[in-house]
Scaffold this motif. Structure first.
Motif, PDB file in Angstrom:
ATOM      1  N   THR A 128      45.733 -11.292  59.394  1.00  0.00           N
ATOM      2  CA  THR A 128      46.714 -12.272  59.864  1.00  0.00           C
ATOM      3  C   THR A 128      47.445 -11.813  61.118  1.00  0.00           C
ATOM      4  N   HIS A 129      47.103 -10.645  61.626  1.00  0.00           N
ATOM      5  CA  HIS A 129      47.773 -10.104  62.818  1.00  0.00           C
ATOM      6  C   HIS A 129      47.664 -11.091  63.989  1.00  0.00           C
ATOM      7  N   GLY A 130      48.801 -11.380  64.613  1.00  0.00           N
ATOM      8  CA  GLY A 130      48.821 -12.260  65.779  1.00  0.00           C
ATOM      9  C   GLY A 130      48.915 -13.741  65.462  1.00  0.00           C
ATOM     10  N   LYS A 131      48.855 -14.099  64.200  1.00  0.00           N
ATOM     11  CA  LYS A 131      48.963 -15.522  63.839  1.00  0.00           C
ATOM     12  C   LYS A 131      50.428 -15.933  63.744  1.00  0.00           C
ATOM     13  N   ALA A 132      50.679 -17.180  63.988  1.00  0.00           N
ATOM     14  CA  ALA A 132      52.026 -17.731  63.874  1.00  0.00           C
ATOM     15  C   ALA A 132      52.456 -17.741  62.407  1.00  0.00           C
ATOM     16  N   VAL A 133      53.767 -17.512  62.173  1.00  0.00           N
ATOM     17  CA  VAL A 133      54.259 -17.420  60.794  1.00  0.00           C
ATOM     18  C   VAL A 133      53.987 -18.685  59.989  1.00  0.00           C
ATOM     19  N   GLU A 134      53.935 -19.833  60.653  1.00  0.00           N
ATOM     20  CA  GLU A 134      53.677 -21.055  59.885  1.00  0.00           C
ATOM     21  C   GLU A 134      52.205 -21.187  59.483  1.00  0.00           C
ATOM     22  N   LYS A 135      51.359 -20.268  59.934  1.00  0.00           N
ATOM     23  CA  LYS A 135      49.942 -20.274  59.558  1.00  0.00           C
ATOM     24  C   LYS A 135      49.617 -19.199  58.523  1.00  0.00           C
ATOM     25  N   ILE A 136      50.561 -18.291  58.257  1.00  0.00           N
ATOM     26  CA  ILE A 136      50.317 -17.176  57.337  1.00  0.00           C
ATOM     27  C   ILE A 136      50.914 -17.504  55.977  1.00  0.00           C
ATOM     28  N   LYS A 137      50.131 -17.258  54.926  1.00  0.00           N
ATOM     29  CA  LYS A 137      50.596 -17.516  53.568  1.00  0.00           C
ATOM     30  C   LYS A 137      50.745 -16.221  52.774  1.00  0.00           C
ATOM     31  N   ALA A 138      51.819 -16.154  52.029  1.00  0.00           N
ATOM     32  CA  ALA A 138      51.945 -15.132  50.993  1.00  0.00           C
ATOM     33  C   ALA A 138      51.195 -15.677  49.790  1.00  0.00           C
ATOM     34  N   GLN A 139      50.291 -14.886  49.251  1.00  0.00           N
ATOM     35  CA  GLN A 139      49.466 -15.340  48.133  1.00  0.00           C
ATOM     36  C   GLN A 139      50.024 -14.938  46.778  1.00  0.00           C
ATOM     37  N   ALA A 140      50.950 -13.980  46.782  1.00  0.00           N
ATOM     38  CA  ALA A 140      51.537 -13.511  45.522  1.00  0.00           C
ATOM     39  C   ALA A 140      52.937 -12.986  45.802  1.00  0.00           C
ATOM     40  N   CYS A 141      53.731 -12.950  44.758  1.00  0.00           N
ATOM     41  CA  CYS A 141      55.073 -12.389  44.840  1.00  0.00           C
ATOM     42  C   CYS A 141      55.242 -11.420  43.674  1.00  0.00           C
ATOM     43  N   LEU A 142      55.637 -10.201  43.999  1.00  0.00           N
ATOM     44  CA  LEU A 142      55.927  -9.187  42.987  1.00  0.00           C
ATOM     45  C   LEU A 142      57.438  -9.007  42.963  1.00  0.00           C
ATOM     46  N   VAL A 143      58.004  -8.900  41.763  1.00  0.00           N
ATOM     47  CA  VAL A 143      59.456  -8.869  41.600  1.00  0.00           C
ATOM     48  C   VAL A 143      59.864  -7.649  40.790  1.00  0.00           C
ATOM     49  N   ASP A 144      60.913  -6.968  41.249  1.00  0.00           N
ATOM     50  CA  ASP A 144      61.527  -5.891  40.471  1.00  0.00           C
ATOM     51  C   ASP A 144      62.635  -6.538  39.652  1.00  0.00           C
ATOM     52  N   ARG A 145      62.431  -6.586  38.347  1.00  0.00           N
ATOM     53  CA  ARG A 145      63.402  -7.266  37.471  1.00  0.00           C
ATOM     54  C   ARG A 145      64.774  -6.621  37.504  1.00  0.00           C
ATOM     55  N   SER A 146      64.837  -5.309  37.740  1.00  0.00           N
ATOM     56  CA  SER A 146      66.138  -4.642  37.695  1.00  0.00           C
ATOM     57  C   SER A 146      66.938  -4.807  38.989  1.00  0.00           C
ATOM     58  N   SER A 147      66.272  -4.846  40.138  1.00  0.00           N
ATOM     59  CA  SER A 147      67.007  -4.927  41.404  1.00  0.00           C
ATOM     60  C   SER A 147      66.951  -6.300  42.062  1.00  0.00           C
ATOM     61  N   GLY A 148      65.971  -7.123  41.664  1.00  0.00           N
ATOM     62  CA  GLY A 148      65.794  -8.419  42.302  1.00  0.00           C
ATOM     63  C   GLY A 148      64.980  -8.367  43.580  1.00  0.00           C
ATOM     64  N   MET A 149      64.527  -7.169  43.970  1.00  0.00           N
ATOM     65  CA  MET A 149      63.689  -7.070  45.174  1.00  0.00           C
ATOM     66  C   MET A 149      62.394  -7.829  44.973  1.00  0.00           C
ATOM     67  N   ARG A 150      61.878  -8.363  46.096  1.00  0.00           N
ATOM     68  CA  ARG A 150      60.626  -9.132  46.069  1.00  0.00           C
ATOM     69  C   ARG A 150      59.684  -8.614  47.145  1.00  0.00           C
ATOM     70  N   TRP A 151      58.405  -8.561  46.787  1.00  0.00           N
ATOM     71  CA  TRP A 151      57.346  -8.204  47.712  1.00  0.00           C
ATOM     72  C   TRP A 151      56.403  -9.394  47.785  1.00  0.00           C
ATOM     73  N   TYR A 152      56.362 -10.050  48.944  1.00  0.00           N
ATOM     74  CA  TYR A 152      55.482 -11.195  49.153  1.00  0.00           C
ATOM     75  C   TYR A 152      54.186 -10.656  49.764  1.00  0.00           C
ATOM     76  N   VAL A 153      53.093 -10.729  49.028  1.00  0.00           N
ATOM     77  CA  VAL A 153      51.841 -10.116  49.444  1.00  0.00           C
ATOM     78  C   VAL A 153      51.049 -11.077  50.331  1.00  0.00           C
ATOM     79  N   VAL A 154      50.745 -10.604  51.552  1.00  0.00           N
ATOM     80  CA  VAL A 154      50.036 -11.397  52.554  1.00  0.00           C
ATOM     81  C   VAL A 154      48.608 -10.902  52.742  1.00  0.00           C
ATOM     82  N   GLU A 155      48.410  -9.571  52.740  1.00  0.00           N
ATOM     83  CA  GLU A 155      47.093  -8.971  52.951  1.00  0.00           C
ATOM     84  C   GLU A 155      46.881  -7.862  51.924  1.00  0.00           C
ATOM     85  N   PHE A 156      45.619  -7.532  51.688  1.00  0.00           N
ATOM     86  CA  PHE A 156      45.284  -6.528  50.666  1.00  0.00           C
ATOM     87  C   PHE A 156      44.012  -5.813  51.092  1.00  0.00           C
ATOM     88  N   ASP A 157      43.975  -4.501  50.905  1.00  0.00           N
ATOM     89  CA  ASP A 157      42.792  -3.730  51.301  1.00  0.00           C
ATOM     90  C   ASP A 157      41.691  -3.723  50.235  1.00  0.00           C
TER      91      ASP A 157
END
Length: 113
Positions: free
Chosen positions: A18-47
């Protein structure tokens, strides 16, 4: 148990895709959540094994790489099963920290697609 189920892994683009693409063209496919802190990781790419790239939202937001092992070591991180894949600009509308991180719509970005 892995934080990213196989169906999610299959639909994630490769690292760098997704490098170089406009933000409105990039999708987060998953969201990981830390239940204790509320932090979120929106996953866009994966190796395909361990490394991910995406948006990380807590008190502040950053865009960068993280590993599933790092998140698993935190102990309270799980996949948000109710999350629907969403474009980054839509996520920014819901999360003020992300809105400050992401550039405005693509008038200044190059879209390589």
């Amino acid at each position: 148990m892995s934080l990213l189920p196989q169906d999610v892994r299959r639909r994630l683009p490769a690292m760098g895709a997704t490098h170089g693409k406009a933000v409105e063209k990039i999708k987060a496919q998953a969201c990981l959540v830390d239940r204790s802190s509320g932090m979120r990781w929106y996953v866009v790419e994966f190796d395909g094994e361990e490394r991910c790239f995406g948006l990380i939202s807590g008190r502040h937001a950053v865009m960068g790489e993280f590993t599933l092992a790092e998140l698993e070591s935190l102990g309270d991180v799980e996949i948000d099963r109710g999350f629907e894949p969403a474009r980054l600009n839509h996520l920014a509308r819901r999360d003020p920290a992300l809105a400050q991180l992401l550039p405005p719509p693509s008038e200044n970005l190059v879209d390589l697609e």
